[in-house]
Design a protein around this motif. Structure first.
Motif, PDB file in Angstrom:
ATOM      1  N   ILE A 247     -91.821  67.469 -33.828  1.00  0.00           N
ATOM      2  CA  ILE A 247     -91.523  66.885 -35.126  1.00  0.00           C
ATOM      3  C   ILE A 247     -92.448  65.704 -35.358  1.00  0.00           C
TER       4      ILE A 247
ATOM      5  N   ALA B 174     -75.742  66.461 -31.829  1.00  0.00           N
ATOM      6  CA  ALA B 174     -76.627  65.518 -31.151  1.00  0.00           C
ATOM      7  C   ALA B 174     -75.995  64.136 -31.070  1.00  0.00           C
TER       8      ALA B 174
ATOM      9  N   THR C 146     -78.932  65.516 -51.512  1.00  0.00           N
ATOM     10  CA  THR C 146     -79.990  66.354 -50.954  1.00  0.00           C
ATOM     11  C   THR C 146     -81.151  65.507 -50.460  1.00  0.00           C
ATOM     12  N   LEU C 147     -81.490  65.727 -49.263  1.00  0.00           N
ATOM     13  CA  LEU C 147     -82.622  65.034 -48.667  1.00  0.00           C
ATOM     14  C   LEU C 147     -83.822  65.948 -48.714  1.00  0.00           C
TER      15      LEU C 147
ATOM     16  N   LEU D 208     -86.962  67.827 -47.133  1.00  0.00           N
ATOM     17  CA  LEU D 208     -87.057  68.450 -45.830  1.00  0.00           C
ATOM     18  C   LEU D 208     -87.662  67.483 -44.805  1.00  0.00           C
TER      19      LEU D 208
ATOM     20  N   ARG E  40     -85.045  65.262 -43.603  1.00  0.00           N
ATOM     21  CA  ARG E  40     -84.083  66.009 -42.823  1.00  0.00           C
ATOM     22  C   ARG E  40     -84.580  66.128 -41.393  1.00  0.00           C
ATOM     23  N   PHE E  41     -85.864  66.420 -41.299  1.00  0.00           N
ATOM     24  CA  PHE E  41     -86.409  66.568 -39.962  1.00  0.00           C
ATOM     25  C   PHE E  41     -86.455  65.236 -39.241  1.00  0.00           C
ATOM     26  N   LEU E  42     -86.650  64.200 -39.999  1.00  0.00           N
ATOM     27  CA  LEU E  42     -86.644  62.888 -39.354  1.00  0.00           C
ATOM     28  C   LEU E  42     -85.272  62.616 -38.757  1.00  0.00           C
ATOM     29  N   LEU E  43     -84.246  62.971 -39.505  1.00  0.00           N
ATOM     30  CA  LEU E  43     -82.903  62.747 -38.997  1.00  0.00           C
ATOM     31  C   LEU E  43     -82.638  63.586 -37.758  1.00  0.00           C
ATOM     32  N   ILE E  44     -83.119  64.824 -37.819  1.00  0.00           N
ATOM     33  CA  ILE E  44     -82.948  65.677 -36.638  1.00  0.00           C
ATOM     34  C   ILE E  44     -83.666  65.065 -35.448  1.00  0.00           C
ATOM     35  N   ALA E  45     -84.874  64.584 -35.723  1.00  0.00           N
ATOM     36  CA  ALA E  45     -85.633  63.978 -34.619  1.00  0.00           C
ATOM     37  C   ALA E  45     -84.866  62.802 -34.035  1.00  0.00           C
TER      38      ALA E  45
ATOM     39  N   ALA F  31     -81.698  62.273 -34.110  1.00  0.00           N
ATOM     40  CA  ALA F  31     -80.525  62.747 -33.380  1.00  0.00           C
ATOM     41  C   ALA F  31     -80.907  63.286 -32.011  1.00  0.00           C
ATOM     42  N   LEU F  32     -82.034  63.998 -31.956  1.00  0.00           N
ATOM     43  CA  LEU F  32     -82.457  64.550 -30.672  1.00  0.00           C
ATOM     44  C   LEU F  32     -82.863  63.444 -29.706  1.00  0.00           C
ATOM     45  N   LEU F  33     -83.439  62.397 -30.273  1.00  0.00           N
ATOM     46  CA  LEU F  33     -83.939  61.346 -29.388  1.00  0.00           C
ATOM     47  C   LEU F  33     -82.847  60.371 -28.967  1.00  0.00           C
ATOM     48  N   LEU F  34     -81.763  60.389 -29.691  1.00  0.00           N
ATOM     49  CA  LEU F  34     -80.770  59.349 -29.473  1.00  0.00           C
ATOM     50  C   LEU F  34     -80.244  59.233 -28.034  1.00  0.00           C
TER      51      LEU F  34
END
Lengths: 301, 433, 334
Positions: free
Chosen positions: A121, B18, C43-44, C46, C49-54, C56-59
């Protein structure tokens, strides 16, 4: 196609992913050189372990001879006996197991997720995070002890499994993440693109696609982190203060015999280290297949 | 449309997952107030006393615990302790500095205890133990107690071990060559030359000269005999270093392999008949006896140490009990300490384990009927006024390291004696500033 | 956003993220027709959205790391400009006093050279032999499983036992190594741990012996990731194994080699228990590493000075890290 013009160099089933040493060796008739190189390798690698193993079955009074003996005249399990009688090995073994399994699991899971994020990402903070991870390894462990102890004391993590696992996973994370990033980057983008266009979301991509492809790396990191945690000494020495959380590595340094301070009893040490290495060897032996690359290589096509 | 719902639902799912994982991983420790597996964090129970002492002493201690537990109603948890001063400092400093202590009572070393004392982490013991216990110690130990185990009169540690370097000699080897055990440094050289046989790997004497700490032990021993103060790097120290250098290189009666050997190697050499006489700690008496197919009394005769300029000297030290101020169960610790050091129990411990033997009046009396070679050695040494005080420095561990380094650099020919002494003086001065 | 009438570019001419963008915007376009209000609030894009996913994954990882390093790091930096020793209070602010002291400290100076050569030589040979081992273990032969197990044994043993074991093994009187060299090669005593220079070689050798399997294991995993058809094609083109290694293996392994080498360098800077238990710092200072000095200062409760020495290590690590990162970016394989 090229393969139709030239006959196959060797049968189709012998697929290898490295340069074919065999052909070269046969061609130059130096097979003996290769095998003796291998024998030298095994010798160098195993001689010290042989010494440790032999020491563990040598009676204490015969341990050190001039000149050294390569095998005891009367091998005995007495060292193991005294070790088991003197030290609550079962408790320490349980502690080590919980500690090592916990630390490696948490670090691989957290590290794997983070590695995917960093590798795939492209968000603005990625470089900063990466750099911060490297930087955070800079300070030597010993220098961080006192403040870290204060932190852990505030959160009541001293002398608990939780505390030890938190501390160890954190220690293992930078290397785990950075290594897994390399492996994730090895996986071509096309697979994920295809999956994304087919409607998969990030979670499914990670679970269904990335993990199987990166599985050898994941297991390798799990194994590496397990071994590091299994043998980790400094932090458990300070944070696992009582027998109920003390792992084997700490117990090893507190072995004593001969009523003497300032010396380490080689008879007991060698026996204990032989016992300590057995679980590790078992994991390696039975986890072999997880280290082998998946046949998913072909899935790219 | 389906893509839309997929994206949103799964976005929510994955971020929720997550976040949950993040919470679990990071807050799991923070929010859970106690580990399920280690209830001792809230160890408010007052009926448990944790006592850390080296494992080889456990059998002896265990033998006297049932009485204590019956009398006091407390349970004693015996745990293994570190085997050296450095290990003690590593293990406990962080905890003590944070006001926490994993143990109630511990056995502490000479090179770690002064640091703990000076940092104010240990409990004063003057009032904890009765005068009868303190007075039980002989005059020969008073300088050690006052210098090493106290700060300006307040005592923080009570010795349980009496460690002095005894001079063990192979009377059998010397007799077979019609030689007498050396009484002075010069005799060490002369007798030594006659005993040494390099082709067979036999040397007159050796000692453990590996860093850390062991090199210091022998240098301080020689310096005491030369009448010097080892931390001042004065002429006595220089003389001692010179003597050691000569033994190794000039007269070749001392093997240079000693630079990397510890007490185990030293003892093994002695028991392999490669050494004729050596300085060694009391525990060697047990080690030699345990080697039953080798042991004979004349192989381990204790004589007075060869005299240097200041006579026949050997410095004394030893481990002792002390109580951390942050001990969870202070009262229990005090009770256990009183019990272990009482004039009734101390002899029982001393009889079983040399590590717990000191020449206290009560112990000497109780063991007078035993034929313990160490006791007669103590007697011989004290009559000849051999015992000298262990050199003291407020920053003891660092000062000892300086001696280790300086001696090592000189003896391995990496610096001249003059340079080495100068470096030692400079580094000690830096410590004192 | 596409304009009306603009031809949609062929999907396979866009890269992954451009495709994603396009798809996302199509989704958004559909949405706006029905829920004009919601777009602005819920609505965010995309991207975000990916930033948020990132995030969350990194948290979990970042959270763990921050918890255990932020406070200690700050505390150590603060300590490094004070002279603080709990046994000799009070703490005094000394600015760069500790660093000046380190500059003049004979032990620090004496240990710098060996620290660098210890870390440098160790890492180099660990990677070198690690590559060889990785290839060996990747080749198909019957005892491969056992061979993998054997080659990991050195690294899987506790450091204390290895250091002590080698101390005995190198001993001129009791050790197997002098004994074997005497029997097999007729060599007289090499004064393994007595001679300052030979002792350095011995310590570095033991470090290489111990940690090479670790590097080999990582490189092995990396080797697995190289598609075999690359080698097939090269073989068909008539390449010999030497050029296959140079042209295929090394370039593809470079990111992993750089990462591992960088980490080994950094990690080994902080490690001292091997030389410390094996030789205690060696004849004189010859096998003393800076980390040993930090350890002893920390044990003497000189927390200020130890922190300052730690910050010096941080500086060295920063340099190594920067170099490694630059190399890594350069060798990124697509």
């Amino acid at each position: 196609m090229a393969t139709q013009l030239y006959p196959a160099a060797r049968p189709a089933r012998a697929r290898r992913s490295t340069p074919d040493f065999g052909v070269w060796v046969r061609r130059y008739g130096s097979r003996i050189a290769a095998y003796s190189g291998f024998a030298l390798f095994v010798f160098v690698v195993l001689l010290p372990f042989y010494f440790i193993f032999v020491s563990s079955i040598t009676p204490k009074t015969e341990l050190f001879q001039i000149p050294p003996r390569y095998f005891p005249s009367a091998p005995t399990l007495d060292n193991y006996q005294r070790l088991i009688n003197g030290v609550p090995l079962g408790i320490f073994f349980r502690n080590s197991l919980v500690f090592a399994l916990g630390s490696s699991s948490v670090s691989v899971i957290a590290g794997g997720l983070a590695a995917y994020a960093l590798a795939r990402i492209k968000f603005r903070g990625a470089n900063i995070v990466y750099l911060a991870l490297i930087l955070s390894v800079a300070l030597p462990q010993i220098a961080l002890l006192v403040p870290m102890f204060q932190t852990f004391q505030t959160f009541k993590l001293v002398n608990t499994y939780h505390g030890l696992i938190v501390m160890m996973s954190s220690l293992l994370l930078p290397f785990t993440i950075i290594t897994l990033v390399s492996f994730v980057k090895q996986v071509p983008d096309e697979i994920e693109e295809a999956a994304y266009i087919d409607g998969a979301n990030t979670f499914q991509i990670i679970v269904r696609i990335m993990i199987p492809l990166v599985r050898p790396a994941l297991f390798t990191m799990f194994l590496i982190n397990f071994i590091i945690s299994w043998n980790e000494l400094l932090y458990p020495l300070v944070f696992a203060q009582r027998n109920d959380t003390k792992p084997l590595s700490v117990a090893l340094t507190q072995l004593s015999s001969d009523a003497s301070t300032y010396t380490r009893p080689w008879d007991l040490l060698s026996a204990m280290s032989v016992l300590m290495i057995i679980p590790v060897l078992l994991i390696i032996l039975f986890g072999q297949r997880w280290i082998i690359a998946g046949l998913a290589r072909g899935a790219v096509k | 449309m389906t893509k839309n719902t997929f994206s949103r639902r799964l976005f929510l799912k994955s971020s929720a997952g997550a976040i949950a994982a993040a919470l679990a991983a990071t807050s799991g420790g923070k929010l859970l107030a106690q580990g399920i597996y280690a209830p001792n964090i809230l160890r408010q129970q007052t009926n448990e006393v944790v006592f850390a002492i080296q494992e080889f002493a456990h059998p002896a201690i265990k033998s006297v615990l049932p009485d204590f537990e019956k009398q006091s109603g407390l349970t004693v948890k015996l745990e293994g302790g570190p085997v050296s001063g450095n290990d003690m400092l590593t293990r406990y400093s962080a905890a003590f500095a944070a006001g926490n202590s994993p143990v109630d009572l511990l056995s502490d070393a000479d090179d770690s205890s002064p640091t703990f004392m000076r940092a104010g982490w240990m409990l004063p013991l003057n009032d904890v133990l009765p005068a009868e216990t303190w007075n039980d110690f002989p005059a020969s130990m008073k300088p050690h107690i006052d210098g090493f185990l106290s700060i300006e009169g307040t005592r923080y540690r009570i010795p349980h071990e009496f460690a002095v370097g005894y001079f063990f000699t192979r009377k059998d080897i010397l007799d077979s060559k019609n030689l007498k055990s050396p009484k002075t440094w010069q005799e060490m050289i002369d007798t030594g030359k006659q005993v040494t046989d390099a082709s067979k790997g036999i040397f007159a004497t050796t000692d453990a000269l590996i860093k850390p700490a062991l090199m210091y032990v022998y240098v301080a021993y020689l310096t005491a005999q030369a009448g010097g103060k080892v931390f001042d790097f004065d002429d006595g120290t220089a003389e001692a270093l010179q003597f050691l250098y000569d033994m190794i290189y000039t007269h070749k009666i001392f093997p240079e392999t000693a630079f990397n050997q510890d007490y185990t190697a030293q003892n093994e050499l002695y028991m392999a008949d490669k050494i004729a006489f050596m300085r060694e700690w009391p525990f060697f008496a047990d080690v030699g006896k345990a080697k039953t197919d080798w042991f004979k009394p004349e192989k381990m005769v204790i004589e007075l140490p060869p005299a240097g300029k200041a006579g026949s000297k050997s410095w004394i030290g030893g481990w002792g009990y002390s109580i951390p101020k942050a001990a969870p169960n202070l009262d229990g610790a005090k009770a256990l300490l009183k019990y272990l050091t009482s004039v009734d129990v101390a002899p029982k411990l001393a009889r079983q384990q040399g590590f717990l033997l000191t020449p206290r009046a009560s112990i000497l009396k109780a063991l007078s009927s035993d034929s313990n070679p160490l006791l007669s050695a103590i007697d011989m040494y004290s009559k000849a006024n051999v015992f000298s005080a262990r050199p003291f420095h407020p920053r003891l561990a660092e000062a000892q390291t300086v001696v280790d380094d300086v001696a090592s650099v000189y003896l391995t020919k990496q610096a001249s004696l003059v340079d080495a002494i100068k470096q030692g003086k400079e580094r000690i001065a830096a410590l004192n500033s | 956003m596409l304009e009306v009438g603009q031809a949609r570019p062929a999907l396979d001419q866009l890269d992954f993220w451009q495709q994603a963008d396009l798809i996302g915007e199509n989704i958004l376009a559909t949405q706006t027709l029905y829920t004009p209000i919601r777009k602005s609030v819920f609505t965010l894009t995309l991207q975000r959205r990916f930033l948020l996913i990132a995030v969350a994954l990194l948290l979990p990882a970042i959270g763990l790391r921050l918890f255990t390093t932020v406070y200690p790091f700050i505390q150590t930096a603060a300590l490094s400009v004070q002279s603080y020793n709990p046994a000799f209070p009070p703490a005094k602010f000394v600015g760069i006093g500790n660093f000046v002291k380190a500059w003049n400290d004979p032990v620090v100076r004496a240990s710098l050279g060996f620290t660098l050569s210890f870390v440098g030589f160790s890492t180099f040979f660990q990677v070198f032999f690690g590559l060889i081992i990785a290839h060996l273990l990747n080749a198909q032969f019957r005892l491969r499983g056992i061979a993998r197990m054997i080659s990991l044994i050195p690294w899987a043993m506790p450091m204390v036992v290895v250091a002590l074991g080698f101390r005995w093994m190198f001993d001129d009187q009791f050790g197997m190594i002098p004994d074997l060299t005497r029997r097999l090669f007729g060599l007289n005593s090499m004064r393994w741990l007595i001679d300052p220079n030979v002792a350095q070689i011995a310590v570095i050798f033991v470090n290489i012996w111990k940690s090479t399997p670790f590097v080999g294991l990582l490189l092995l995993a990396g080797l697995q990731g190289i598609p075999s058809d690359l080698y097939e094609a090269a073989r068909v083109d008539g390449a010999n194994w030497r050029s296959m290694i140079a042209r295929i293996t090394l370039p593809m392994l470079m990111p992993i080699i750089v990462t591992t080498a960088m980490f080994m360098l950094v990690w080994q800077l902080a490690v001292f228990d091997l030389p410390f238990v094996m030789t205690g710092g060696g004849p004189g200072f010859s096998t003393t590493v800076l980390a040993q000095k930090i350890y002893l200062e920390s044990n003497s409760l000189n927390y200020g000075y130890a922190a300052a020495l730690g910050m010096i290590l941080v500086l060295i690590v920063l340099v190594i890290g920067a170099v490694g990162l630059a190399l890594f970016r350069r060798f990124e394989v697509e």
